[in-house]
Design a protein around this motif. Structure first.
Motif: not given
Length: 247
Positions: A92, A94-95, A98, A113-114, A117, A124, A127-128, A146
């Motif tokens: 994803t 988000t991943e 990270l 992270m925020q 976004f 944002s 994100s998923q 990233r």
């Protein structure tokens, strides 16, 4: 901040970089332009140690990078938004972000992270979503975000506008200007879109057949008759077939 001195690099019998010297000072955006195969991406990845240079010196904040692995160089504060984006397609958004925070303080990951976004609202919203399902422009935003997750002191950007629709090309260069202007980010930009790249650059270099053939401020090169003829007005005298397969 970054000093490259008389660097040579080879791929087998191909002499891809031929005595390249350039510098990037803290707080600058420096652009490297040239044709396909000129050696631009080879130089960029050589900074990260792959390929290893055959001779010359690469120093970052006064310390040599020779002999260090990619992870060690990254820990020193250099991050790359690579050519072709190279997001993790089955992870994803988000991943993916990270993954960029591997060398950052775990305590700041939520805040970081925020921050990404806020900087890239489309991420944002997505994100998923699996990164492989994003558009090319959205993937480029993700690749830049990233890289920023590691809190780099120097951001390497390799062909960030490649293959993007015009609306995203404009967005990418707006982001480059914003990162430098508002966040003080030091950027080394490799880019075929010479017109846009020179407009955002404090200084610039022209790479041809593995060698630096011209340098100056972004404005100076933008107004140079030679640069205009070769890179801004459809000229083809700058093709570098000898290294086209490796750069």
């Amino acid at each position: 901040m970054l000093q490259i001195e008389d660097v040579h690099a080879r791929y087998g019998h191909v002499h891809a970089l031929r005595g390249v010297s350039l510098s990037v000072r803290e707080g600058e955006t420096v652009t490297l332009i040239g044709a396909n195969g000129a050696g631009k991406s080879t130089l960029m990845t050589s900074i990260l140690g792959a390929p290893r240079i055959s001779s010359g010196r690469i120093r970052f904040q006064g310390a040599s990078l020779q002999g260090l692995g990619v992870h060690e160089i990254s820990r020193r504060g250099i991050a790359i938004s690579p050519e072709g984006r190279r997001v993790f397609p089955r992870m994803t958004v988000t991943e993916n972000l990270l993954m960029g925070a591997t060398f950052a303080d775990p305590a700041t990951r939520g805040t970081d992270m925020q921050r990404m976004f806020d900087m890239f609202p489309i991420l944002s919203e997505r994100s998923q979503q699996l990164a492989g399902t994003l558009s090319g422009g959205e993937q480029q935003m993700l690749a830049i975000a990233r890289a920023l997750m590691s809190h780099p002191r120097l951001l390497l950007m390799d062909e960030p506008s490649l293959g993007l629709a015009p609306i995203y090309i404009r967005k990418v260069f707006e982001i480059i200007e914003m990162l430098n202007r508002d966040h003080g980010m030091t950027i080394l930009l490799v880019e075929q879109n010479a017109n846009q790249a020179l407009r955002v650059a404090h200084r610039a270099y022209v790479l041809q057949q593995g060698s630096i053939v011209m340098s100056g401020t972004g404005r100076e090169l933008l107004q140079s008759p030679e640069v205009r003829a070769a890179y801004l007005e459809g000229g083809k005298s700058h093709n570098d077939p000898a290294v086209a397969a490796v750069a």
